[in-house]
Design a protein around this motif. Structure first.
Motif, PDB file in Angstrom:
ATOM      1  N   ASP A 160      -9.520   3.777  -2.764  1.00  0.00           N
ATOM      2  CA  ASP A 160      -9.150   4.695  -1.682  1.00  0.00           C
ATOM      3  C   ASP A 160      -9.105   3.923  -0.371  1.00  0.00           C
ATOM      4  O   ASP A 160      -9.628   2.804  -0.264  1.00  0.00           O
ATOM      5  CB  ASP A 160     -10.175   5.834  -1.595  1.00  0.00           C
ATOM      6  N   VAL A 161      -8.474   4.517   0.631  1.00  0.00           N
ATOM      7  CA  VAL A 161      -8.395   3.934   1.973  1.00  0.00           C
ATOM      8  C   VAL A 161      -8.723   5.007   2.991  1.00  0.00           C
ATOM      9  O   VAL A 161      -8.223   6.136   2.894  1.00  0.00           O
ATOM     10  CB  VAL A 161      -6.989   3.359   2.269  1.00  0.00           C
ATOM     11  N   VAL A 162      -9.581   4.682   3.953  1.00  0.00           N
ATOM     12  CA  VAL A 162      -9.862   5.534   5.109  1.00  0.00           C
ATOM     13  C   VAL A 162      -9.150   4.916   6.301  1.00  0.00           C
ATOM     14  O   VAL A 162      -9.313   3.723   6.573  1.00  0.00           O
ATOM     15  CB  VAL A 162     -11.377   5.651   5.371  1.00  0.00           C
ATOM     16  N   VAL A 203     -15.214  -1.739   1.791  1.00  0.00           N
ATOM     17  CA  VAL A 203     -14.759  -2.956   2.467  1.00  0.00           C
ATOM     18  C   VAL A 203     -14.286  -2.543   3.853  1.00  0.00           C
ATOM     19  O   VAL A 203     -13.332  -1.775   3.989  1.00  0.00           O
ATOM     20  CB  VAL A 203     -13.610  -3.647   1.710  1.00  0.00           C
ATOM     21  N   VAL A 204     -14.981  -3.011   4.884  1.00  0.00           N
ATOM     22  CA  VAL A 204     -14.599  -2.690   6.263  1.00  0.00           C
ATOM     23  C   VAL A 204     -13.602  -3.725   6.761  1.00  0.00           C
ATOM     24  O   VAL A 204     -13.821  -4.934   6.616  1.00  0.00           O
ATOM     25  CB  VAL A 204     -15.829  -2.634   7.188  1.00  0.00           C
ATOM     26  N   ILE A 205     -12.515  -3.236   7.343  1.00  0.00           N
ATOM     27  CA  ILE A 205     -11.451  -4.110   7.842  1.00  0.00           C
ATOM     28  C   ILE A 205     -11.159  -3.786   9.299  1.00  0.00           C
ATOM     29  O   ILE A 205     -10.827  -2.654   9.640  1.00  0.00           O
ATOM     30  CB  ILE A 205     -10.163  -3.931   7.007  1.00  0.00           C
ATOM     31  N   ASP A 206     -11.319  -4.786  10.143  1.00  0.00           N
ATOM     32  CA  ASP A 206     -10.871  -4.713  11.541  1.00  0.00           C
ATOM     33  C   ASP A 206     -10.225  -6.059  11.842  1.00  0.00           C
ATOM     34  O   ASP A 206     -10.820  -6.945  12.454  1.00  0.00           O
ATOM     35  CB  ASP A 206     -12.041  -4.436  12.478  1.00  0.00           C
ATOM     36  N   VAL A 207      -8.997  -6.206  11.349  1.00  0.00           N
ATOM     37  CA  VAL A 207      -8.362  -7.527  11.318  1.00  0.00           C
ATOM     38  C   VAL A 207      -8.116  -8.073  12.721  1.00  0.00           C
ATOM     39  O   VAL A 207      -8.143  -9.294  12.931  1.00  0.00           O
ATOM     40  CB  VAL A 207      -7.071  -7.461  10.467  1.00  0.00           C
ATOM     41  N   LEU A 208      -7.917  -7.192  13.714  1.00  0.00           N
ATOM     42  CA  LEU A 208      -7.728  -7.601  15.111  1.00  0.00           C
ATOM     43  C   LEU A 208      -8.809  -6.989  16.001  1.00  0.00           C
ATOM     44  O   LEU A 208      -8.564  -6.041  16.710  1.00  0.00           O
ATOM     45  CB  LEU A 208      -6.340  -7.190  15.615  1.00  0.00           C
ATOM     46  N   GLU A 211      -7.959   5.861  16.071  1.00  0.00           N
ATOM     47  CA  GLU A 211      -6.672   6.229  15.492  1.00  0.00           C
ATOM     48  C   GLU A 211      -6.216   5.204  14.452  1.00  0.00           C
ATOM     49  O   GLU A 211      -6.736   4.093  14.364  1.00  0.00           O
ATOM     50  CB  GLU A 211      -5.613   6.341  16.606  1.00  0.00           C
ATOM     51  N   PHE A 212      -5.238   5.590  13.659  1.00  0.00           N
ATOM     52  CA  PHE A 212      -4.624   4.738  12.649  1.00  0.00           C
ATOM     53  C   PHE A 212      -4.105   3.449  13.278  1.00  0.00           C
ATOM     54  O   PHE A 212      -3.552   3.455  14.379  1.00  0.00           O
ATOM     55  CB  PHE A 212      -3.470   5.513  12.001  1.00  0.00           C
ATOM     56  N   SER A 213      -4.274   2.341  12.549  1.00  0.00           N
ATOM     57  CA  SER A 213      -3.814   1.045  13.048  1.00  0.00           C
ATOM     58  C   SER A 213      -3.021   0.334  11.946  1.00  0.00           C
ATOM     59  O   SER A 213      -3.519   0.136  10.835  1.00  0.00           O
ATOM     60  CB  SER A 213      -5.004   0.183  13.471  1.00  0.00           C
ATOM     61  N   MET A 214      -1.788  -0.033  12.245  1.00  0.00           N
ATOM     62  CA  MET A 214      -0.901  -0.652  11.262  1.00  0.00           C
ATOM     63  C   MET A 214      -1.470  -1.957  10.711  1.00  0.00           C
ATOM     64  O   MET A 214      -1.302  -2.263   9.524  1.00  0.00           O
ATOM     65  CB  MET A 214       0.472  -0.914  11.892  1.00  0.00           C
ATOM     66  N   ASP A 215      -2.124  -2.729  11.546  1.00  0.00           N
ATOM     67  CA  ASP A 215      -2.614  -4.038  11.117  1.00  0.00           C
ATOM     68  C   ASP A 215      -3.720  -3.928  10.078  1.00  0.00           C
ATOM     69  O   ASP A 215      -3.746  -4.673   9.100  1.00  0.00           O
ATOM     70  CB  ASP A 215      -3.071  -4.870  12.323  1.00  0.00           C
ATOM     71  N   ASP A 216      -4.649  -2.994  10.272  1.00  0.00           N
ATOM     72  CA  ASP A 216      -5.697  -2.784   9.271  1.00  0.00           C
ATOM     73  C   ASP A 216      -5.113  -2.221   7.980  1.00  0.00           C
ATOM     74  O   ASP A 216      -5.536  -2.580   6.875  1.00  0.00           O
ATOM     75  CB  ASP A 216      -6.763  -1.830   9.806  1.00  0.00           C
ATOM     76  N   PHE A 217      -4.135  -1.340   8.111  1.00  0.00           N
ATOM     77  CA  PHE A 217      -3.548  -0.667   6.953  1.00  0.00           C
ATOM     78  C   PHE A 217      -2.822  -1.657   6.042  1.00  0.00           C
ATOM     79  O   PHE A 217      -2.985  -1.628   4.817  1.00  0.00           O
ATOM     80  CB  PHE A 217      -2.582   0.415   7.434  1.00  0.00           C
ATOM     81  N   THR A 260       0.178   4.011  -0.708  1.00  0.00           N
ATOM     82  CA  THR A 260       1.032   3.807   0.468  1.00  0.00           C
ATOM     83  C   THR A 260       0.695   2.499   1.165  1.00  0.00           C
ATOM     84  O   THR A 260       1.585   1.762   1.612  1.00  0.00           O
ATOM     85  CB  THR A 260       0.893   4.981   1.441  1.00  0.00           C
ATOM     86  N   SER A 261      -0.585   2.196   1.248  1.00  0.00           N
ATOM     87  CA  SER A 261      -1.023   0.948   1.875  1.00  0.00           C
ATOM     88  C   SER A 261      -0.465  -0.262   1.125  1.00  0.00           C
ATOM     89  O   SER A 261       0.075  -1.197   1.729  1.00  0.00           O
ATOM     90  CB  SER A 261      -2.556   0.902   1.898  1.00  0.00           C
ATOM     91  N   GLU A 262      -0.573  -0.235  -0.191  1.00  0.00           N
ATOM     92  CA  GLU A 262      -0.025  -1.345  -0.976  1.00  0.00           C
ATOM     93  C   GLU A 262       1.495  -1.403  -0.843  1.00  0.00           C
ATOM     94  O   GLU A 262       2.081  -2.493  -0.729  1.00  0.00           O
ATOM     95  CB  GLU A 262      -0.416  -1.210  -2.443  1.00  0.00           C
ATOM     96  N   TYR A 263       2.144  -0.252  -0.862  1.00  0.00           N
ATOM     97  CA  TYR A 263       3.600  -0.195  -0.730  1.00  0.00           C
ATOM     98  C   TYR A 263       4.058  -0.831   0.588  1.00  0.00           C
ATOM     99  O   TYR A 263       5.043  -1.577   0.621  1.00  0.00           O
ATOM    100  CB  TYR A 263       4.059   1.266  -0.798  1.00  0.00           C
ATOM    101  N   VAL A 264       3.339  -0.542   1.650  1.00  0.00           N
ATOM    102  CA  VAL A 264       3.672  -1.128   2.954  1.00  0.00           C
ATOM    103  C   VAL A 264       3.597  -2.646   2.889  1.00  0.00           C
ATOM    104  O   VAL A 264       4.485  -3.354   3.388  1.00  0.00           O
ATOM    105  CB  VAL A 264       2.737  -0.568   4.049  1.00  0.00           C
ATOM    106  N   TYR A 265       2.545  -3.187   2.252  1.00  0.00           N
ATOM    107  CA  TYR A 265       2.439  -4.638   2.151  1.00  0.00           C
ATOM    108  C   TYR A 265       3.548  -5.220   1.289  1.00  0.00           C
ATOM    109  O   TYR A 265       4.202  -6.208   1.674  1.00  0.00           O
ATOM    110  CB  TYR A 265       1.087  -5.069   1.584  1.00  0.00           C
ATOM    111  N   ILE A 266       3.782  -4.632   0.117  1.00  0.00           N
ATOM    112  CA  ILE A 266       4.790  -5.170  -0.798  1.00  0.00           C
ATOM    113  C   ILE A 266       6.155  -5.255  -0.124  1.00  0.00           C
ATOM    114  O   ILE A 266       6.920  -6.201  -0.344  1.00  0.00           O
ATOM    115  CB  ILE A 266       4.862  -4.311  -2.080  1.00  0.00           C
ATOM    116  N   ASN A 267       6.445  -4.292   0.710  1.00  0.00           N
ATOM    117  CA  ASN A 267       7.750  -4.252   1.367  1.00  0.00           C
ATOM    118  C   ASN A 267       7.776  -4.972   2.716  1.00  0.00           C
ATOM    119  O   ASN A 267       8.842  -5.032   3.351  1.00  0.00           O
ATOM    120  CB  ASN A 267       8.198  -2.803   1.530  1.00  0.00           C
ATOM    121  N   ASN A 268       6.619  -5.514   3.114  1.00  0.00           N
ATOM    122  CA  ASN A 268       6.537  -6.255   4.380  1.00  0.00           C
ATOM    123  C   ASN A 268       5.611  -7.458   4.224  1.00  0.00           C
ATOM    124  O   ASN A 268       4.596  -7.568   4.925  1.00  0.00           O
ATOM    125  CB  ASN A 268       6.024  -5.352   5.503  1.00  0.00           C
TER     126      ASN A 268
END
Length: 238
Positions: free
Chosen positions: A4-6, A23-28, A150-156, A182-190
């Motif tokens: 899952d993704v929050v 897994v906590v992600i704050d890439v920027l 709020e939602f952040s594209m970089d973490d997603f 959706t998160s994986e789909y975004v990466y696969i396509n970008n």
């Protein structure tokens, strides 16, 4: 394995983390800083929510503790470092304990304490995080710190990259929620991550603050081969 993704720290529901790995992600840039500092010999990192708490802990032993963090992307007054991973070089951090407070990342970590285990993820250690999760083979939630709640594209997209690695290692023996798919789909396509996030609010803020080298570093894949873990109030390599 259920995945899952929050989408931000604001969306954390601690009761849903019971018996799960987070897994906590704050890439920027908070989790990128943590991975970098520990890889460069930092003894441990103590994440806290408030500036006053960080200063209070550091005051107990000024030779032992370093203060690092930001508010709105800017270095906190009287702190040793900002939130740039490039500041945390071996000559400075080796053998030291780092106390960190950031706008989003440290809050996401503290708010995830109901989880069974909490790992620190970023693009720079994405593949090795996936390998760790595959070995444990337990349900996992990727917590995106987000930007100002709020939602952040970089973490997603970072979550999507790690999920993609994990599914590859597990030979697709995973069940994904819609948001995880959706998160994986975004990466696969970008797969060129910078091209995807360059129009994101957080990316533009970092550009405006002239953190161009930070952006290049934080949005690079698999530079580091460690998986820090948060346990008993500290982040270390266990």
């Amino acid at each position: 394995m259920n995945i899952d993704v929050v989408i931000s720290a604001q969306h954390i529901k601690p009761e849903k983390f019971k018996d799960r790995i987070v897994v906590v992600i704050d890439v920027l840039r908070a989790t990128s800083v943590m991975v970098t500092a520990l890889n460069n010999g930092c003894d441990k990192i103590i994440p806290v929510k408030e500036i006053e708490e960080a200063i209070d802990i550091a005051s107990k032993d000024k030779n032992k503790y370093l203060l690092g963090g930001e508010r709105g992307g800017i270095k906190i007054d009287k702190f040793d470092f900002s939130n740039s991973p490039l500041d945390y070089i071996e000559d400075i951090v080796k053998g030291k304990s780092l106390i960190m407070t950031t706008t989003n990342g440290t809050r996401a970590i503290k708010n995830s304490e109901e989880a069974e285990r909490i790992f620190i993820g970023a693009l720079i250690n994405g593949r090795v995080v996936a390998e760790k999760l595959a070995k444990l083979n337990k349900d996992v939630t990727f917590v995106n710190a987000g930007t100002d709640g709020e939602f952040s594209m970089d973490d997603f997209i970072t979550s999507g990259y790690i999920i993609n690695c994990l599914r590859d290692i597990m030979k697709n023996h995973c069940t994904l929620t819609d948001i995880a798919k959706t998160s994986e789909y975004v990466y696969i396509n970008n797969p060129s991550i910078i091209s995807f996030v360059k129009d994101a609010l957080h990316y533009k803020r970092m550009k405006d603050l002239r953190y161009n080298e930070d952006l290049r570093y934080c949005l690079s894949k698999d530079l580091i081969n460690i998986v820090p873990e948060y346990k008993d109030g500290e982040i270390k390599i266990y």
